[in-house]
Structures are given as structure tokens and as C-alpha cells.
Design an enzyme around this catalytic site. Sequence first.
Site, PDB file in Angstrom:
ATOM      1  N   GLN A 183       0.742  -1.223  -0.099  1.00  0.00           N
ATOM      2  CA  GLN A 183      -0.054   0.157  -0.375  1.00  0.00           C
ATOM      3  C   GLN A 183       0.990   1.377   0.342  1.00  0.00           C
ATOM      4  O   GLN A 183       0.477   1.968   0.225  1.00  0.00           O
ATOM      5  CB  GLN A 183      -1.226   0.228   1.378  1.00  0.00           C
ATOM      6  CG  GLN A 183      -1.837  -1.092   0.879  1.00  0.00           C
ATOM      7  CD  GLN A 183      -2.479  -1.268   2.259  1.00  0.00           C
ATOM      8  OE1 GLN A 183      -2.924  -1.003   3.203  1.00  0.00           O
ATOM      9  NE2 GLN A 183      -1.765  -2.092   3.338  1.00  0.00           N
TER      10      GLN A 183
ATOM     11  N   HIS B  46      -1.640   2.187  -4.442  1.00  0.00           N
ATOM     12  CA  HIS B  46      -2.142   3.186  -3.963  1.00  0.00           C
ATOM     13  C   HIS B  46      -1.080   3.956  -4.690  1.00  0.00           C
ATOM     14  O   HIS B  46      -1.180   5.319  -4.123  1.00  0.00           O
ATOM     15  CB  HIS B  46      -1.713   3.376  -2.390  1.00  0.00           C
ATOM     16  CG  HIS B  46      -2.841   3.099  -1.686  1.00  0.00           C
ATOM     17  ND1 HIS B  46      -3.183   2.595  -0.329  1.00  0.00           N
ATOM     18  CD2 HIS B  46      -4.092   2.394  -2.244  1.00  0.00           C
ATOM     19  CE1 HIS B  46      -4.139   1.891   0.451  1.00  0.00           C
ATOM     20  NE2 HIS B  46      -4.441   1.746  -0.800  1.00  0.00           N
TER      21      HIS B  46
ATOM     22  N   GLY C 204       2.902  -4.615   9.384  1.00  0.00           N
ATOM     23  CA  GLY C 204       2.647  -3.132   9.211  1.00  0.00           C
ATOM     24  C   GLY C 204       1.720  -2.344   8.406  1.00  0.00           C
ATOM     25  O   GLY C 204       1.889  -1.837   7.546  1.00  0.00           O
TER      26      GLY C 204
END
Length: 249
Positions: A102, A120, A194
Amino acid sequence: MTDIPAAARQAVLQARHLVVFTGAGVSAESGVHTFRDALTGLWARFDPMQLATPEAFRRDPALVWGWYEWRRQLLLGVEPNPAHRVIAALEQRLPRVTLITQNVDDLHERAGSRKVLHLHGSIFTPRCFDCERPYKFEGAPAMAAEQPLEPPRCSSCNGRVRPGVVWFGEALPEGALTAAFSAAEDCDCLLSIGTSGLVQPAAQIPEVAAQAGATVIHVNPEAVAVHSANQYSLQGPAGRILPLLLADD
Ligand code: OAD
């Protein structure tokens, strides 16, 4: 000695198809801000609705462009950490690894990962807001701090150049999204590293893998709730936990 359950370590090292799914936390130990950590996260200091939507860019392009240029400058000054490097090493070692991130940084690539699905987008691939023509950065930004900066203009249509990231309210890149979900369905092990798991549709990826029968392993300093025997929460910073996977080999 490791504090990783043997079954979890085995699931990673013997995977036929490993999916690694990362969020901002994998880059935290490189010195990159996460978004939602209480005191240090970007969204604790900045309002995403003023900085990370198409409407915000239309309203105040200099504010938005300057903020992303400040972040690009920070990224140019940091290095991959042991977590990025272990992920790249797993790609060398296992028959098949799909890396889905991401993150809009390039730290996975700089650590040696060859193919990264950027759900993203990337801060390093700006394009024209109007005609979408890619724009090539010339040099590093010279920013003293986060401050407004007029975006460059497109050489083709004179539109304003925008960051190459996915903003709230925008669709994810279709090719990366399709590849990510099909990898999640196919894999036998998924490492989720994470991420707060709060942003859709990316947040569904570990769940899709779990539903398809894969072992799902979360790596996060915060405990992640797990609901079945083939899910694990490895609590700690990624730069400490991930090297343990390859230790004593
Ligand atoms: P978040 O900031 O929401 O979550 C970061 C996660 O990393 C948290 O769960 C932390 O506990 C964890 N973390 C912190 N330090 C860590 C470390 N050293 N090792 C491992 N984990 C650590 O970031 P994301 O989940 O990536 O979207 O956020 C998802 C999306 O929200 C981002 O891609 C961004 C943001 O709005 C866009 O920009 C479109």
C-alpha cells in the site's frame, strides 16, 4: 533462538506461493512516517481531506503538491531497512512470491524486490491531473519543510501535474488490484506486515487469503486479533521480527 512459532516459520519457508502484503509500518524503521500511529502518524498532524483527495487538489493545488514534494524529499533521504531486505531475500529463495504494497515509497524496489504491486500508486510517478500524461521529475525538490509549492505544468495540455498516488475517493489501479486479489486467493501463506488494515479494498486481502485456506501471519508492534489456528500475530517491529524468519538457517 527465535520467538516465532515453528509452524509459522515453516509456513513461510515452505510456501508454494507466498504473498507479502505491506503497509506503512514496514518503512517505519527507515524513518518514514506511518499514517495512523497516535503521535507520529501523518494523519495525526495533517487532515487527509485537505491533502489527499481530488477535491483538495482542485481547491489548493500548491498546498497538496508541496506536501507530497516534502514527502518525496524525505523518501529520497532514507534507506531500506532489514524488513525490506528479508522480503527481497524471500523472493530469491521461494518458488513464488507476490509482493503487494500500500506504500507509495520505493523502498521495496531499492532493497531488491523485482516486482511490486503498488495498490496506492507511487509518489515517484506523477502525471497530469487533466490528460494523465506522465511527468518526469527533474532533480530532487528543494523544500525546507512542508510548504505550498505550485505544481509544474503538463508539456502537452498545460494542465497541473499531480502526485501519482491514489487519493481517497479514487479507484485503485485495476491491473494491480486484480493481480493482488488473485494472488491472495491462490497463495498458501500470506505475511501481512505493518498495516492497520483500515483502508478498503486493500484491507480485505489477508481475509481473502485466510478464507481460501492460507496461513496468515501478521507482523506488527500492536497485537492483531486472530481467529483461527492457522493465523498468527507476531508482535514487534518488522525490522526485528522478519530477520528471525531466516535466522539459524
Ligand atoms: P497505517 O498508518 O494505518 O498503519 C501502520 C501500521 O504499522 C500500524 O498498525 C502500526 O502499528 C504498524 N507499525 C508501526 N511501526 C511498525 C514497525 N516498525 N513494524 C511493523 N509495523 C509497524 O498505515 P497503512 O495501513 O499502510 O493510503 O495505511 C493504509 C493506507 O492509509 C495508506 O496506504 C494510505 C493511508 O491513507 C493512501 O495514501 C491512499
